[in-house]
Design a protein around this motif. Structure first.
Motif, PDB file in Angstrom:
ATOM      1  N   UNK A 353      30.064  53.561  56.447  1.00 58.33           N
ATOM      2  CA  UNK A 353      29.348  52.225  56.094  1.00 58.33           C
ATOM      3  C   UNK A 353      29.118  51.568  57.640  1.00 58.33           C
ATOM      4  N   UNK A 354      30.167  51.654  58.332  1.00 54.86           N
ATOM      5  CA  UNK A 354      30.030  50.844  59.541  1.00 54.86           C
ATOM      6  C   UNK A 354      30.990  51.592  60.594  1.00 54.86           C
ATOM      7  N   UNK A 355      30.399  51.426  61.652  1.00 56.47           N
ATOM      8  CA  UNK A 355      31.039  52.114  63.258  1.00 56.47           C
ATOM      9  C   UNK A 355      31.276  50.832  64.083  1.00 56.47           C
ATOM     10  N   UNK A 356      31.712  49.787  63.472  1.00 51.03           N
ATOM     11  CA  UNK A 356      32.262  48.713  64.187  1.00 51.03           C
ATOM     12  C   UNK A 356      33.814  48.988  64.687  1.00 51.03           C
ATOM     13  N   UNK A 357      34.010  48.818  65.930  1.00 48.53           N
ATOM     14  CA  UNK A 357      35.284  49.034  66.528  1.00 48.53           C
ATOM     15  C   UNK A 357      36.517  48.710  65.548  1.00 48.53           C
ATOM     16  N   UNK A 358      36.504  47.347  65.016  1.00 46.48           N
ATOM     17  CA  UNK A 358      37.475  46.799  64.430  1.00 46.48           C
ATOM     18  C   UNK A 358      37.597  47.489  63.027  1.00 46.48           C
ATOM     19  N   UNK A 359      36.546  47.840  62.546  1.00 52.19           N
ATOM     20  CA  UNK A 359      36.576  48.694  61.132  1.00 52.19           C
ATOM     21  C   UNK A 359      37.156  50.073  61.277  1.00 52.19           C
TER      22      UNK A 359
END
Length: 451
Positions: A353-359
């Motif tokens: 769903x997400x490739x955000x670094x924090x996730x």
């Protein structure tokens, strides 16, 4: 600290006292007053019998195991054999080894034991746990009452009492006195004494080829070296019930005829942490005795166990800090990680769903936690728990399934960062973060493989 302390001492040995020494009571009162000792005759005989039969049952079924612990990057087998019994789904970690509770009978849980005898042993230990919880609450209430009274009084009455009484006088308090404890404080006392597990210990000193000598006071053979108990709720009480398989005639004939502690009798040793001025204590432990380490005693002081000649069991009841050590916690972490994976309704293809670094960082850290804090810790200890119950097999199978899904998620990250349409700056940030966690995973896998 230990090396520096030994260098300062050189060949000198610090003094220590036993209950037979004239200055014992005063030393206990001024430096060790948060230790409460109870002799066996204060415990109901029926409880003694249940618990001691439970110890022998677990020993007969080979349920005690030496732990392979890790200290400064090296593995050591503990001289004491252990088993953890407690609330279902709880774990206790010490010296980089996580132990998993053999669950004691708990309402709402379906626990199948390997034999009725083992079930009865676990039932006896939860009975002991309940008894020690009540005794610890009373002891803390008594301590708070007397501390308040001594502050209010212009003079403190010096209670001239013998060893058995002096170590127990703060452990009893009347109903009128206990009513002086505010409700919030009473709830705090209950929380700090609500033991969620007990670590059982067994050792036969005569079967040991070598036992360390106590280094500071010359107290003799140690079964357990000086330490603070780990992984506990702050200021929680530790309660220890002792059962040494000694002959009563031998016990009486050995009673304190020697200078210092009697080497035939098991003792608990206490000292003020990293202090070379205050004498230590060595207190004898006989069949059915128990003691309480109240409040912050486990932090301000260290304790050791001094071996006698006979085999000994102990049940050490603790309020373990399970904030990161229960099945409920780790299942919650897995659920959080797997929220980032989705399945296409048409093709059934998996994607993130997400490739955000924090996730990505959070998911991969949970991935590591499941593998190294739970799965490898559990299976590294082999099938020891199956001697008592198969209760842990189902949740471990579920954790393995979560771990497989997280392995797929790792592959999906690698696939995404390899795509050309990825913005270079974002890709580099993801790769740098991702590599840190993967490097740690690789290091830990090599370490566990070597073990």
């Amino acid at each position: 600290q230990k090396k520096k302390l030994l260098e300062e001492l050189g060949e000198k040995r610090l003094p220590y006292v036993t209950p037979a020494d004239a200055d014992f009571r005063q030393l206990w009162k001024t430096k060790y007053s948060k230790l409460i000792f109870r002799k066996s005759d204060t415990v109901p005989e029926e409880l003694h019998q249940m618990v001691q039969e439970g110890f022998l049952t677990l020993r007969k079924h080979d349920c005690f195991f030496q732990d392979l612990v890790r200290i400064k990057g090296k593995d050591f087998l503990t001289p004491v054999s252990r088993i953890l019994i407690g609330n279902p789904g709880c774990t206790y970690k010490y010296l980089n080894t996580r132990l998993f509770t053999v669950p004691w009978p708990t309402e709402g849980y379906d626990i199948k034991y390997c034999s009725p005898e083992i079930r009865d042993a676990c039932k006896a230990l939860i009975r002991l746990n309940d008894y020690l919880h009540i005794e610890a609450v009373k002891a803390l209430q008594g301590q708070n009452f007397f501390e308040t009274k001594e502050i209010k009084d212009s003079t403190v009455i010096d209670r001239e009492q013998d060893f058995a009484t002096s170590l127990t006088d703060k452990g009893s308090v009347s109903k009128d006195q206990s009513s002086c404890v505010p409700e919030d404080d009473y709830i705090s006392l209950k929380n700090r004494t609500s033991y969620n597990l007990t670590l059982l210990n067994y050792m036969d000193p005569l079967q040991m080829l070598y036992l360390k000598q106590e280094p500071y006071f010359g107290m003799g053979n140690m079964a357990v070296s000086w330490h603070h108990d780990e992984n506990l709720v702050e200021r929680s009480t530790v309660a220890v019930y002792s059962y040494s398989c000694e002959d009563s005639a031998t016990e009486e004939s050995n009673e304190q005829k020697l200078k210092g502690r009697d080497p035939a009798v098991w003792h608990i040793g206490l000292k003020v942490a990293w202090d070379i001025e205050t004498p230590g204590l060595a207190i004898p432990l006989h069949q059915g005795d128990f003691y309480l380490m109240l409040d912050d005693l486990n932090v301000t002081h260290q304790h050791c166990v001094l071996a006698g000649f006979s085999p000994r069991f102990s049940s050490t009841h603790r309020v373990a800090d399970c904030s990161r050590g229960t099945l409920e916690y780790i299942f919650g972490q897995c659920e959080l990680a797997l929220q980032n994976m989705q399945t296409d309704s048409d093709s059934m293809a998996l994607s993130l769903k997400s490739l955000e670094t924090a996730v990505i960082k959070q998911v991969e850290e949970i991935h590591n936690e499941v593998e190294f804090e739970w799965l490898r810790q559990f299976w590294f200890q082999g099938k020891r728990y199956l001697k008592c119950t198969d209760w842990w097999l189902k949740p471990m199978a579920q954790l393995e399934e979560f771990w497989r899904k997280m392995e797929i998620m790792t592959s999906l990250v690698l696939s995404e960062v390899g795509k050309e349409q990825q913005i270079e700056e974002q890709r580099n940030k993801t790769i740098n973060c991702f590599l840190l966690v993967l490097t740690e995973r690789q290091r830990l896998r090599k370490e566990w493989t070597a073990r």
